[in-house]
Design a protein around this motif. Sequence first.
Motif, PDB file in Angstrom:
ATOM      1  N   ILE A  85      35.919  50.781 -34.182  1.00 38.39           N
ATOM      2  CA  ILE A  85      37.000  50.843 -33.188  1.00 38.39           C
ATOM      3  C   ILE A  85      36.449  50.586 -31.799  1.00 38.39           C
ATOM      4  O   ILE A  85      35.284  50.874 -31.506  1.00 38.39           O
ATOM      5  N   PHE A  86      37.281  50.025 -30.974  1.00 43.03           N
ATOM      6  CA  PHE A  86      37.024  49.897 -29.553  1.00 43.03           C
ATOM      7  C   PHE A  86      38.001  50.851 -28.885  1.00 43.03           C
ATOM      8  O   PHE A  86      39.200  50.590 -28.843  1.00 43.03           O
ATOM      9  N   CYS A  87      37.479  51.961 -28.423  1.00 43.32           N
ATOM     10  CA  CYS A  87      38.309  53.019 -27.866  1.00 43.32           C
ATOM     11  C   CYS A  87      38.733  52.645 -26.443  1.00 43.32           C
ATOM     12  O   CYS A  87      37.898  52.469 -25.567  1.00 43.32           O
ATOM     13  N   SER A  88      40.022  52.526 -26.251  1.00 48.15           N
ATOM     14  CA  SER A  88      40.560  52.189 -24.927  1.00 48.15           C
ATOM     15  C   SER A  88      40.811  53.468 -24.148  1.00 48.15           C
ATOM     16  O   SER A  88      41.468  54.386 -24.641  1.00 48.15           O
ATOM     17  N   LEU A  89      40.273  53.524 -22.951  1.00 50.19           N
ATOM     18  CA  LEU A  89      40.485  54.683 -22.091  1.00 50.19           C
ATOM     19  C   LEU A  89      41.764  54.462 -21.286  1.00 50.19           C
ATOM     20  O   LEU A  89      42.098  53.331 -20.935  1.00 50.19           O
ATOM     21  N   TYR A  90      42.466  55.554 -20.995  1.00 50.65           N
ATOM     22  CA  TYR A  90      43.771  55.408 -20.369  1.00 50.65           C
ATOM     23  C   TYR A  90      44.023  56.482 -19.323  1.00 50.65           C
ATOM     24  O   TYR A  90      44.440  57.585 -19.663  1.00 50.65           O
ATOM     25  N   PRO A  91      43.776  56.173 -18.049  1.00 53.29           N
ATOM     26  CA  PRO A  91      44.209  57.116 -17.013  1.00 53.29           C
ATOM     27  C   PRO A  91      45.734  57.004 -16.877  1.00 53.29           C
ATOM     28  O   PRO A  91      46.258  55.950 -16.556  1.00 53.29           O
ATOM     29  N   PHE A  92      46.409  58.068 -17.197  1.00 51.82           N
ATOM     30  CA  PHE A  92      47.879  58.098 -17.227  1.00 51.82           C
ATOM     31  C   PHE A  92      48.471  57.797 -15.858  1.00 51.82           C
ATOM     32  O   PHE A  92      47.988  58.292 -14.844  1.00 51.82           O
ATOM     33  N   GLU A  93      49.513  56.999 -15.813  1.00 51.35           N
ATOM     34  CA  GLU A  93      50.141  56.650 -14.536  1.00 51.35           C
ATOM     35  C   GLU A  93      50.862  57.849 -13.932  1.00 51.35           C
ATOM     36  O   GLU A  93      51.635  58.515 -14.603  1.00 51.35           O
ATOM     37  N   LYS A  94      50.588  58.108 -12.671  1.00 51.29           N
ATOM     38  CA  LYS A  94      51.206  59.240 -11.982  1.00 51.29           C
ATOM     39  C   LYS A  94      52.722  59.114 -11.922  1.00 51.29           C
ATOM     40  O   LYS A  94      53.425  60.117 -11.926  1.00 51.29           O
ATOM     41  N   GLY A  95      53.249  57.894 -11.873  1.00 44.64           N
ATOM     42  CA  GLY A  95      54.689  57.697 -11.804  1.00 44.64           C
ATOM     43  C   GLY A  95      55.434  58.240 -13.011  1.00 44.64           C
ATOM     44  O   GLY A  95      56.604  58.603 -12.909  1.00 44.64           O
ATOM     45  N   PHE A  96      54.748  58.321 -14.158  1.00 45.15           N
ATOM     46  CA  PHE A  96      55.386  58.850 -15.363  1.00 45.15           C
ATOM     47  C   PHE A  96      55.575  60.360 -15.306  1.00 45.15           C
ATOM     48  O   PHE A  96      56.375  60.909 -16.057  1.00 45.15           O
ATOM     49  N   VAL A  97      54.796  61.020 -14.461  1.00 46.50           N
ATOM     50  CA  VAL A  97      54.819  62.488 -14.420  1.00 46.50           C
ATOM     51  C   VAL A  97      55.155  63.020 -13.018  1.00 46.50           C
ATOM     52  O   VAL A  97      54.778  64.131 -12.663  1.00 46.50           O
ATOM     53  N   ARG A  98      55.861  62.229 -12.248  1.00 46.38           N
ATOM     54  CA  ARG A  98      56.153  62.550 -10.848  1.00 46.38           C
ATOM     55  C   ARG A  98      56.867  63.897 -10.712  1.00 46.38           C
ATOM     56  O   ARG A  98      57.937  64.103 -11.281  1.00 46.38           O
ATOM     57  N   LYS A  99      56.268  64.796  -9.952  1.00 43.45           N
ATOM     58  CA  LYS A  99      56.879  66.103  -9.673  1.00 43.45           C
ATOM     59  C   LYS A  99      58.136  65.912  -8.841  1.00 43.45           C
ATOM     60  O   LYS A  99      58.209  65.031  -8.003  1.00 43.45           O
ATOM     61  N   GLY A 100      59.111  66.756  -9.080  1.00 42.94           N
ATOM     62  CA  GLY A 100      60.334  66.717  -8.281  1.00 42.94           C
ATOM     63  C   GLY A 100      61.376  65.735  -8.787  1.00 42.94           C
ATOM     64  O   GLY A 100      62.491  65.701  -8.281  1.00 42.94           O
ATOM     65  N   ALA A 101      61.025  64.914  -9.773  1.00 46.94           N
ATOM     66  CA  ALA A 101      62.001  63.957 -10.314  1.00 46.94           C
ATOM     67  C   ALA A 101      63.100  64.697 -11.075  1.00 46.94           C
ATOM     68  O   ALA A 101      64.232  64.238 -11.133  1.00 46.94           O
ATOM     69  N   LEU A 102      62.742  65.840 -11.657  1.00 47.33           N
ATOM     70  CA  LEU A 102      63.693  66.704 -12.359  1.00 47.33           C
ATOM     71  C   LEU A 102      63.432  68.141 -11.916  1.00 47.33           C
ATOM     72  O   LEU A 102      62.331  68.469 -11.480  1.00 47.33           O
ATOM     73  N   PRO A 103      64.408  69.023 -12.023  1.00 47.69           N
ATOM     74  CA  PRO A 103      64.209  70.405 -11.569  1.00 47.69           C
ATOM     75  C   PRO A 103      63.172  71.168 -12.392  1.00 47.69           C
ATOM     76  O   PRO A 103      62.972  70.897 -13.575  1.00 47.69           O
ATOM     77  N   ASP A 154      60.084  72.692 -14.237  1.00 47.87           N
ATOM     78  CA  ASP A 154      58.982  72.086 -14.991  1.00 47.87           C
ATOM     79  C   ASP A 154      59.505  71.112 -16.044  1.00 47.87           C
ATOM     80  O   ASP A 154      58.817  70.807 -17.013  1.00 47.87           O
ATOM     81  N   LEU A 155      60.720  70.603 -15.824  1.00 47.04           N
ATOM     82  CA  LEU A 155      61.358  69.731 -16.799  1.00 47.04           C
ATOM     83  C   LEU A 155      60.602  68.414 -16.997  1.00 47.04           C
ATOM     84  O   LEU A 155      60.539  67.896 -18.114  1.00 47.04           O
ATOM     85  N   VAL A 156      60.006  67.889 -15.930  1.00 52.41           N
ATOM     86  CA  VAL A 156      59.208  66.651 -16.068  1.00 52.41           C
ATOM     87  C   VAL A 156      58.016  66.912 -16.984  1.00 52.41           C
ATOM     88  O   VAL A 156      57.771  66.166 -17.932  1.00 52.41           O
ATOM     89  N   THR A 157      57.290  67.984 -16.704  1.00 49.90           N
ATOM     90  CA  THR A 157      56.112  68.318 -17.510  1.00 49.90           C
ATOM     91  C   THR A 157      56.496  68.532 -18.967  1.00 49.90           C
ATOM     92  O   THR A 157      55.859  67.997 -19.874  1.00 49.90           O
ATOM     93  N   ASP A 158      57.543  69.316 -19.197  1.00 49.34           N
ATOM     94  CA  ASP A 158      57.970  69.602 -20.567  1.00 49.34           C
ATOM     95  C   ASP A 158      58.418  68.331 -21.288  1.00 49.34           C
ATOM     96  O   ASP A 158      58.097  68.123 -22.456  1.00 49.34           O
ATOM     97  N   SER A 159      59.153  67.475 -20.591  1.00 49.16           N
ATOM     98  CA  SER A 159      59.650  66.231 -21.201  1.00 49.16           C
ATOM     99  C   SER A 159      58.512  65.285 -21.532  1.00 49.16           C
ATOM    100  O   SER A 159      58.469  64.716 -22.633  1.00 49.16           O
ATOM    101  N   VAL A 160      57.591  65.091 -20.594  1.00 49.82           N
ATOM    102  CA  VAL A 160      56.462  64.183 -20.836  1.00 49.82           C
ATOM    103  C   VAL A 160      55.590  64.718 -21.964  1.00 49.82           C
ATOM    104  O   VAL A 160      55.142  63.956 -22.822  1.00 49.82           O
ATOM    105  N   ASN A 161      55.379  66.026 -21.988  1.00 43.10           N
ATOM    106  CA  ASN A 161      54.574  66.602 -23.062  1.00 43.10           C
ATOM    107  C   ASN A 161      55.269  66.441 -24.410  1.00 43.10           C
ATOM    108  O   ASN A 161      54.616  66.146 -25.413  1.00 43.10           O
ATOM    109  N   LEU A 162      56.579  66.596 -24.454  1.00 40.87           N
ATOM    110  CA  LEU A 162      57.320  66.400 -25.701  1.00 40.87           C
ATOM    111  C   LEU A 162      57.157  64.969 -26.212  1.00 40.87           C
ATOM    112  O   LEU A 162      56.915  64.746 -27.390  1.00 40.87           O
ATOM    113  N   VAL A 163      57.250  64.019 -25.308  1.00 42.80           N
ATOM    114  CA  VAL A 163      57.190  62.607 -25.703  1.00 42.80           C
ATOM    115  C   VAL A 163      55.768  62.150 -26.022  1.00 42.80           C
ATOM    116  O   VAL A 163      55.543  61.400 -26.969  1.00 42.80           O
TER     117      VAL A 163
END
Length: 151
Positions: free
Chosen positions: A74-92, A94-103
Amino acid sequence: MNIAVADLHCHPSMKPYGRSFPDRVPGTNPLIKDCIYFYGDPPFVKKILNKILGITSFPQAGIQALEKGGVGLIFCSLYPFEKGFVRKGALPGDLVTDSVNLVTGIGKERIHYIQDPHNGYFADLENEYAFLKALDGKVFTFGPKKLDMYC
């Protein structure tokens, strides 16, 4: 005839690295989710979410899963997660954190790390690389099979 397959782009460390926070130390017990060698059937509810909604919060590219699928390199691809996917304040709350973690299933601690404005993409990339380098030369045994990790 057994033919080994090479996977040129996969992310076997994404979920174990995320679940290793806050210490970012790779687990060595393949029965625990912070270990890159973790393999387990996902719970029934997660299988249903995957089938109906396409949400995959369980590991798909773990080292054991790759090995069981006949992947020998395997060639392991490293992935620094995009901050835009987890932007604080986008939802009331800890809903962003919970949603991103669920997905994604990368863990709430990692999501909080990404949300911190003091933590950058390159540092996250270096941390994931260090996570993998800590496994360099390790041998894991699963029944009669031995898997070697080289970085």
